[in-house]
Write an enzyme that holds these catalytic residues in place. Sequence first.
Site, PDB file in Angstrom:
ATOM      1  N   ASP A   1     -27.175 -31.174   3.817  1.00  0.00           N
ATOM      2  CA  ASP A   1     -27.864 -32.393   3.941  1.00  0.00           C
ATOM      3  C   ASP A   1     -29.276 -31.861   4.999  1.00  0.00           C
ATOM      4  OD1 ASP A   1     -29.455 -34.783   4.281  1.00  0.00           O
ATOM      5  OD2 ASP A   1     -27.669 -35.799   5.639  1.00  0.00           O
TER       6      ASP A   1
ATOM      7  N   HIS B   1     -23.082 -40.648   3.128  1.00  0.00           N
ATOM      8  CA  HIS B   1     -22.559 -41.155   4.235  1.00  0.00           C
ATOM      9  C   HIS B   1     -22.628 -42.601   4.515  1.00  0.00           C
ATOM     10  CE1 HIS B   1     -25.492 -37.480   5.640  1.00  0.00           C
ATOM     11  NE2 HIS B   1     -26.407 -38.180   4.630  1.00  0.00           N
TER      12      HIS B   1
HETATM   13 ZN   LIG Z   1     -29.900 -36.858   2.740  1.00  0.00          ZN
END
Ligand SMILES: [Zn+2]
Length: 463
Positions: free
Chosen positions: A328, A277
């Site tokens: 994720d 991210h």
């Molecule tokens: Zn994560």
Amino acid sequence: MTSTFQLYARNALLPEGWRQDVLLEWDANGSLTGVTADVNAAAAVGVEVAQYALPGMINLHSHSFQRALGGRTEKAGDEVGNVKDSFWTWRDLMYRFARNITPEHIEAIAAQLFSECLRHGYTALCEFHYVQRAPDGAMYPQPAETAQRVISAARLAGIGITMLPVLYSYSGFGESALKPEQRRFKTDPQDVLRIIEALEPLRDAQTEVGVAPHSLRAASVAQINEVLVTLPPDRPVHIHIAEQEQEVAQSLNWSGRRPVQWLLDQVAVDQRWCLIHATHLMRDEVDELARTGAVAGLCPTTEANLGDGLFPFEEFMAAGGRFGIGSDSHISQSAVEELRWLEYGQRLQHMRRNIAVSKEQRNVGDYLWQHALQGGAQAAGRPLGALAVGKRADLIVLDDEHPNLFGLAIDEVLGSFIFSGNDNLVRDVMVGGQWVVRDKQHVAQQAIAARFKQTLAELREFR
Ligand SMILES: [Zn+2]
């Protein structure tokens, strides 16, 4: 008789692109020993035939227990209009869920997730593993108890795994104390090194062990460096880095620098790193991150689900950056869906088409699959991501009887696979030379699903 260690692909995606009449051979250990294109049809007599074979995808970011949260967080909180739902309100729900989960639950949920990932084209996964203590906050008698459970699940399902025990000491920048609801995650550098040591005997051709400082919120630079001096230099290192604007603002407040800048200034980030991210980047951070050779770990469906924002993909790739994909939180278990969302996010943002391309590779599907393979393999720290001698025999075979693949030129196959409809075109899946999905069914699907169902029934009592 069909040879166990050979497959003949009429079309196979090799590192240089699609090739015809490819004989794939591997050894008893599951490593490719021969990849020969343009073979004579006679060489393929008695060998199983696939129409389209391609390397299985690497899922570079997983919190497997979150698979059991799917669907439970899609309802607005009580304070609608006052406090808007966000990553942070989602995180509170996730913490509540993590409170009572047992090692047995962790294993059962992971096995279900891994069987689904396999059915949807992933053949390896990196587990960013942070539920490491018991519900009361004590270490388990075996410090790697929960990590071992996830590895057991990977072995049961037959997926390759890179286990990344997490370093998690603080609740925010500036070493703020953990909150009570984070007590199951608490580790210091010595705990993490003990867990890594306990996992050492489990390393094999299907299993690697690295480390993951959770984020700059949860681990200090001194702690990160303390772990890295002891860890062998070839092991992967993953970190959450700049997922939320609030996180960037807190980093600026505390250090005067944005998280990616802060990390690159303080720690020797290189090719073994994967920054998960790295969503919020300034132009100079884009260039500097690309220069390190680290992988940007993109998780498009989760980033969309949590309202994170969009990664500057086009700029990063133009600067020579490397990326891979992860699921994720596992609201999706499909490699196709991650790649489609990645491209569509960029199209919507730039109001143009066909963003993930280069001068050399104008097919979006081929570009996405090949680049995500390379970045994923690098992030996993294992010999993956290509049908090439010495790599693992990890591959998927597409369903050539599906109408979406009728009448296509070979350079249109991945375009259809990734961008057409929602049927799953992954028919068979092999990991380390073993078939684990046959005709769209995982070989242990029923037993794994029954245990998952039982686990969810037990967890429901804690809500
Ligand atoms: Zn994560």
